[in-house]
Design an enzyme around this catalytic site. Structure first.
Site, PDB file in Angstrom:
ATOM      1  N   GLU A  16      28.807  84.939 -27.198  1.00  0.00           N
ATOM      2  CA  GLU A  16      29.548  85.417 -28.378  1.00  0.00           C
ATOM      3  C   GLU A  16      29.599  84.388 -29.502  1.00  0.00           C
ATOM      4  O   GLU A  16      30.684  83.937 -29.908  1.00  0.00           O
ATOM      5  CB  GLU A  16      30.959  85.860 -27.986  1.00  0.00           C
ATOM      6  CG  GLU A  16      30.964  87.059 -27.080  1.00  0.00           C
ATOM      7  CD  GLU A  16      32.345  87.665 -26.866  1.00  0.00           C
ATOM      8  OE1 GLU A  16      33.334  87.062 -27.311  1.00  0.00           O
ATOM      9  OE2 GLU A  16      32.431  88.742 -26.260  1.00  0.00           O
ATOM     10  N   GLU A  59      29.594  91.567 -20.415  1.00  0.00           N
ATOM     11  CA  GLU A  59      31.058  91.662 -20.333  1.00  0.00           C
ATOM     12  C   GLU A  59      31.515  93.040 -20.765  1.00  0.00           C
ATOM     13  O   GLU A  59      30.970  93.605 -21.712  1.00  0.00           O
ATOM     14  CB  GLU A  59      31.763  90.650 -21.249  1.00  0.00           C
ATOM     15  CG  GLU A  59      31.756  89.237 -20.759  1.00  0.00           C
ATOM     16  CD  GLU A  59      32.531  88.281 -21.661  1.00  0.00           C
ATOM     17  OE1 GLU A  59      33.549  88.681 -22.265  1.00  0.00           O
ATOM     18  OE2 GLU A  59      32.101  87.122 -21.756  1.00  0.00           O
TER      19      GLU A  59
HETATM   20  C1  BG6 Z   1      35.241  87.667 -24.676  1.00  0.00           C
HETATM   21  C2  BG6 Z   1      34.995  86.308 -24.088  1.00  0.00           C
HETATM   22  O1  BG6 Z   1      35.325  87.514 -26.044  1.00  0.00           O
HETATM   23  O2  BG6 Z   1      36.416  88.318 -24.360  1.00  0.00           O
HETATM   24  C3  BG6 Z   1      35.777  86.018 -22.816  1.00  0.00           C
HETATM   25  O3  BG6 Z   1      33.632  86.083 -23.879  1.00  0.00           O
HETATM   26  C4  BG6 Z   1      37.190  86.523 -23.001  1.00  0.00           C
HETATM   27  O4  BG6 Z   1      35.700  84.664 -22.516  1.00  0.00           O
HETATM   28  C5  BG6 Z   1      37.133  88.030 -23.183  1.00  0.00           C
HETATM   29  O5  BG6 Z   1      38.085  86.192 -21.997  1.00  0.00           O
HETATM   30  C6  BG6 Z   1      38.485  88.674 -23.294  1.00  0.00           C
HETATM   31  O6  BG6 Z   1      39.207  88.095 -24.330  1.00  0.00           O
HETATM   32  P1  BG6 Z   1      40.738  87.771 -24.187  1.00  0.00           P
HETATM   33  O7  BG6 Z   1      41.141  87.233 -25.507  1.00  0.00           O
HETATM   34  O8  BG6 Z   1      41.404  89.039 -23.875  1.00  0.00           O
HETATM   35  O9  BG6 Z   1      40.819  86.785 -23.080  1.00  0.00           O
END
Ligand code: BG6
Length: 490
Positions: A170, A390
């Site tokens: 990202e 993800e």
């Molecule tokens: C993504 C990242 O942006 O979102 C992760 O790659 C992150 O590392 C995930 O944990 C969820 O985001 P958040 O802010 O809810 O932890």
């Protein structure tokens, strides 16, 4: 397009789950590890939820064997994790820390012993602090060389064990949060510096891929991009144009460079006019054009809806719809400053809430169809295989009196997204795998430990590490069946 019958997931589909070093490992200074910029940033008062940090996290560094055992029990086909650069080079460059390398080798061996394909992320936001201190990290071209050295060490060590490699996680998020919104390290608020650092990271990405080709000729490498499709608020032509601007500014700005080695013309021209375009040296574009990823890693949580900015309405209208007891940490929701050059999107588009979508407690829109749209758009424009690196739901899981976690809402979320992937595959899109975020609960960078994503509950909270016991949630058993049936039972 409506399908009477959906295609099956392809044989060998990589059903997986993901994590990142700082969010799970702990052991922040164990076995010679140096500090990263996150080790420092989380200690600045007011930067993270209740001062939470990853010093101990979920102690994966010491409990990885137990975690891998749970992955094996679940039948995971792949596991995506990141390497902490400062474990390998405590000072960012110079002398390799063998103990750090050994940790990842042991983890990889444990995965392979259980037929779990490792997906290794080289950079998930944690540049060594010493490089930030000595030359301002990604703002210096020296970082290209140091990142390349670090990557080469990993390429040589794991070339026969790891097939799938992710360069940057990202890049769009960590540059915006770190150099614009001051909500990530290095805690800067300067859009021009953001675009310059971003350009250096593009060069580091290309350099690493170039090295990879000679050292790991049979491996596959690509970036993981935080992709959100941009919708027009309605069919008013100026709003449609705003959505075109949004898609280019939020997405193509990175993806066109990764895949085609060039910046999108309209956005580049716009930034030039504002005096904030990156400075490009003569050989830069040649380098960017000389490489191409093997696949696109797609991180999908939500997209965005935009319309033309009429300059009478604040672009933060959707903030009001968020439950105020939770901090808004999404770059799309942050209030921009006034100056033109600090708000290059202001004349291109403004973000609005999508009236058709529900939101999570943290104000993230829930949009499974958006994932199909994302995959379709990316296939059309870039025509590369895609690995979903993800996707998941952050929620407030509670243990029942029986000690179980009945996270049906997470099952619904994942099920609806996987269903849309199957629709996209039936449409003809090339998706090679799906890594849910995340395997265990972990540290949410800015939201502490109560925002949980995992299939495995970690018994700790924001105040206390407790015993860090691992408890599979209901979604764990559900996903196990999905994997066993290769997605037939959803
Ligand atoms: C993504 C990242 O942006 O979102 C992760 O790659 C992150 O590392 C995930 O944990 C969820 O985001 P958040 O802010 O809810 O932890």
């Amino acid at each position: 397009m409506y399908h009477d019958k959906l295609d099956s997931f392809p044989p060998g589909f990589l059903w997986g789950a993901a994590s990142a070093a700082y969010q799970i490992e702990g052991g922040w200074n164990t076995d010679g590890k140096g500090a990263s910029i996150w080790d420092e940033f989380t200690k600045i008062p007011g930067k993270t939820y209740q001062g939470t940090n990853g010093d101990v996290a979920v102690d994966h560094y010491h409990r990885y064997q137990e975690d891998v055992r749970l992955m094996a029990e679940m039948g995971l086909k792949t596991y995506r994790f990141s390497v902490a650069w400062s474990r390998i080079f405590p000072d960012g460059s110079g002398k390799v820390n063998e103990k750090g390398l050994q940790f990842y080798e042991d983890l990889i061996d444990a995965l392979l012993a259980n037929q779990i394909e490792p997906v290794l992320t080289l950079y998930h936001w944690d540049i060594p602090k010493s490089l930030q201190d000595s030359y301002q990290g990604w703002e210096s071209r020296q970082a290209i060389e140091d990142f390349s050295q670090y990557c080469q060490v990993l390429f040589h060590r794991f070339k026969d064990k790891v097939t799938y490699w992710v360069t940057f996680n990202e890049q769009n998020v960590f540059t915006a949060m770190g150099y614009r919104w001051q909500s990530h390290p290095p805690n800067v608020a300067d859009v021009k510096r953001m675009f310059q650092a971003n350009h250096v990271i593009n060069l580091a990405n290309a350099t690493a891929i170039k090295e990879f080709r000679s050292i790991v000729p049979n491996g596959k490498i690509g970036p993981s991009f935080g992709y959100g499709p941009i919708y027009s608020y309605d069919c008013q032509p100026n709003n449609v144009l705003a959505a075109l601007n949004g898609e280019e500014f939020q997405n193509h700005w990175w993806l066109d460079v990764y895949v085609h080695g060039k910046y999108p013309k309209v956005t580049f021209r716009h930034l030039e006019r504002l005096g904030i375009a990156p400075t490009i040296e003569p050989s830069d574009m040649e380098l960017l054009q000389s490489v191409k990823p093997d696949f696109l890693g797609v991180n999908y949580y939500h997209g965005g809806t935009v319309r033309v900015n009429d300059f009478n309405t604040s672009s933060t209208t959707n903030v009001s719809t968020i439950d105020k007891s939770f901090e808004a940490t999404d770059p799309y929701l942050m209030q921009p400053k006034d100056e033109q050059a600090q708000n290059p999107e202001k004349t291109m588009f403004t973000s609005v809430a999508n009236p058709y979508l529900e939101k999570t407690k943290w104000g993230w829109e829930i949009d499974p169809v958006g994932l199909r749209i994302a995959l379709r758009r990316l296939q059309n424009r870039y025509d590369l295989p895609m690995l979903i690196t993800e996707n998941g739901l952050g929620a407030l899981d509670e243990k029942t009196n029986q000690g179980t976690i009945e996270d049906d809402y997470r099952i619904n979320y994942l099920q609806s997204h996987i269903h849309e992937i199957q629709q996209a595959i039936t449409d003809g899109v090339d998706v090679i795998g799906y890594c849910a975020w995340s395997f265990t609960d972990l540290l949410s960078w800015l939201n502490g430990y109560k925002k949980r994503y995992g299939f495995v509950y970690i018994d700790r909270d924001d105040q206390s590490e407790k015993q860090l016991a691992r408890i599979p949630k209901k979604s764990f058993y559900w996903y196990k069946k999905v994997i066993e049936s290769n997605g037939k039972i959803l």
